[in-house]
Design an enzyme around this catalytic site. Structure first.
Site, mmCIF file in Angstrom:
data_model
loop_
_atom_site.group_PDB
_atom_site.id
_atom_site.type_symbol
_atom_site.label_atom_id
_atom_site.label_comp_id
_atom_site.label_asym_id
_atom_site.label_seq_id
_atom_site.Cartn_x
_atom_site.Cartn_y
_atom_site.Cartn_z
ATOM 1 N N ASP A 98 37.229 -92.415 63.420
ATOM 2 C CA ASP A 98 35.805 -92.098 63.261
ATOM 3 C C ASP A 98 35.379 -90.889 64.084
ATOM 4 O OD1 ASP A 98 35.557 -94.163 61.523
ATOM 5 O OD2 ASP A 98 34.136 -95.332 62.710
ATOM 6 N N LYS A 138 40.891 -107.868 61.411
ATOM 7 C CA LYS A 138 40.457 -108.917 62.340
ATOM 8 C C LYS A 138 39.427 -108.298 63.280
ATOM 9 C CE LYS A 138 40.614 -111.974 65.870
ATOM 10 N NZ LYS A 138 39.833 -111.868 67.119
ATOM 11 N N SER A 170 42.893 -106.423 65.175
ATOM 12 C CA SER A 170 42.048 -106.633 66.354
ATOM 13 C C SER A 170 42.005 -105.417 67.273
ATOM 14 C CB SER A 170 42.531 -107.888 67.090
ATOM 15 O OG SER A 170 41.648 -108.267 68.100
#
Length: 538
Positions: free
Chosen positions: A312, A326, A301
């Site tokens: 990224d 999640k 999460s």
């Protein structure tokens, strides 16, 4: 019961469902309320009729409140694995660790030989203020014995906690004092720490471990950053292993500290939730220096939001094993009685467009819950070669255009396999049956003063202290009495290095704090050591 114009009387079930429906629709589109159809053919009316029929006509009495709750749970069970309903009590217990504080007496404790042993009183907390010390045994609360009566840990906690300003009488046994001591403690707000450890793991390299993302995590994290910078930190190891997530906003604020202005951190999107982007404001204080983010199969999460953003944006290298996956956004819908529905409304996406959520089948929570077990059986946790991604799951990082993969969870840049040989079956038995923690508690309880006098700093302790053989000998003898034994001499010999290290870490924790515990135990953590290796430090 119904009246002459055939409109049914309201009930708890009807009111609950109507409130939920109106709140959910209003949150998406206020105008949609005008289009609500509660006519004879409405599914809402069908539920209303069913509830009223059972309540008023069923042969036996029914618990209407429980029936309502079971009905809500039944609806949610057919959805995704993370939409859920919790009672008021469950909601409070779930939220308390994330809210940054609870009300109580302010002690860290453990239960040893059916007795509550104080590990450390909270600095500046209510217990410390009245003179309760590390090593004290609390044997009674408000004249009710809690020692020697087989009371559960949860029940002990319940008796110690209470509203801020309320008073509680504690009876204490202290080593070296013949008489029992009495203290009256005024309960207060006790901070809940979500940052587990902050220390310099190597020269110029700081280490911060975040256990979960709560209301105070960002402030705790920045305090840690400030302290490490004062000690010369240039590079950072950010440990998110076993971090199950928490508040999205806390994760976003921490990711913001590493990223340049307008760098995308995360975005959310759902069927009725428009795409919402969260970007860095450019005011971060960790824009320079190398960063290693550590994850494993239990990182989830909010931890995945931070990891995915830094990976990224090519701001960090990720070390460890594929994270949990999640990536569903829940909106809390609260009821007046304190209960709550956490309804999934959107997905999390990393800046490159990867959906964090791993695949699932609606209504099949058992299969979903077995995912980690499947990874064990498939071999993913032991070898990167066992992990295969379809070309459709390939994405590129935004600056260096490195290949990263979607499909659920965050795949690390550097894979570290799970070492199943590090802890022997004998070691796992000793830990599971509390022989290790109890041995450390007995040792520190008997030697606290002399240890503090001898080891005036953690650095001295780290360099010189070893667990005495008498401690491990007694531990192994106690375990044998309970039928816990190594299968042979080879297993005993293989167990000893990690057993001694774990005992040393527990002693460090009780003399200082969790930072010192991790400073000891991390030296055998393969993921942490891989990050140190990649930074090129010894």
């Amino acid at each position: 019961m119904y009246n002459s114009n055939k409109t049914y009387m309201s009930s708890a079930f009807t009111r609950t469902l109507l409130m939920l429906f109106i709140a959910a629709v209003a949150a998406v589109d206020a105008k949609a309320q005008l289009r609500m159809n509660l006519g004879e053919d409405s599914p809402m009316r069908k539920l209303q009729i069913a509830e009223m029929a059972i309540t008023n006509l069923y042969v036996d009495s029914v618990d209407e409140q429980k029936m309502v709750e079971d009905g809500i749970r039944g609806m949610l069970e057919k959805l995704d694995p993370h939409s859920s309903y919790t009672t008021a009590k469950e909601t409070k217990a779930m939220n308390e660790p994330l809210q940054g504080s609870f009300e109580g007496v302010g002690i860290q404790f453990n239960v040893s030989q059916d007795t509550l042993l104080v590990i450390q009183p909270t600095l500046g907390g209510p217990s410390e203020k009245v003179g309760i010390m590390a090593g004290d045994r609390i044997v009674a609360v408000n004249d009710t014995a809690i020692a020697g009566v087989k009371m559960s840990r949860d029940e002990m906690m319940r008796r110690l906690r209470g509203k801020k300003g309320s008073k509680v009488a504690l009876t204490v046994v202290r080593r070296g004092i013949a008489d029992r001591l009495s203290f009256t403690v005024t309960r207060d707000k006790i901070p809940v720490k979500t940052v587990d450890a902050v220390y310099m793991i190597r020269p110029n390299v700081g280490y911060i471990r975040i256990g979960s993302f709560g209301a105070t995590t960002y402030e705790e994290f920045m305090e840690g950053v400030d302290s490490l910078k004062r000690k010369g930190m240039v590079d950072l190891v950010l440990d998110l292993q076993e971090n199950g997530g928490g508040y999205m906003q806390s994760a976003i604020r921490i990711a913001n500290e590493f990223l340049r202005k307008n760098d995308l951190i995360v975005y959310t999107e759902g069927r009725r939730s428009k795409r919402q982007e969260y970007s860095a404001n450019g005011g971060g204080r960790l824009l320079d220096g190398r960063v290693m983010v550590l994850v494993n199969e239990y990182s989830a999460s909010a931890a995945e939001i931070v990891t995915g953003a830094l990976q990224d944006q090519d701001r960090a290298q990720v070390v460890g094993r594929r994270s949990f996956g999640k990536g569903l956004v829940q909106r809390p819908i609260e009821f007046k009685d304190g209960s709550m529905i956490r309804l999934t409304i959107a997905h999390y996406y990393t800046p490159s467009g990867r959906c964090i959520q791993k695949p699932y089948t609606k209504g099949d929570k058992e299969d979903y819950a077995m995912d980690i077990e499947k990874r064990f059986k498939h071999g993913e946790l032991y070898s990167a070669d066992s992990i295969h991604f379809a070309d459709s799951l390939k994405y590129e990082t935004l600056r260096r255009h490195r290949t990263v993969y979607g499909g659920g969870g965050i795949m690390p840049d550097f894979f570290v396999p799970l070492d199943t040989t590090q802890y022997t079956p004998f070691h796992r038995q000793l830990a599971a049956k509390s022989f290790i923690i109890n041995a450390s508690l007995r040792y520190i309880d008997s030697h606290r003063k002399e240890l503090r006098k001898r080891y005036t700093s953690f650095d001295k302790f780290s360099a010189e202290f070893t667990i005495p053989a008498a401690v491990t000998d007694a531990l192994i003898a106690d375990a044998a009495k309970d039928g816990v034994k190594p299968k042979d001499g080879a297993e005993l010999q293989a167990t000893m290095p990690q057993l001694k290290l774990q005992l040393k870490a527990l002693v460090a924790r009780d003399l200082w704090d969790m930072s010192q515990y991790f400073a000891v135990i991390n030296e055998s953590n393969h993921i942490v050591m891989k990050a140190v290796e990649l930074l090129g430090v010894k």
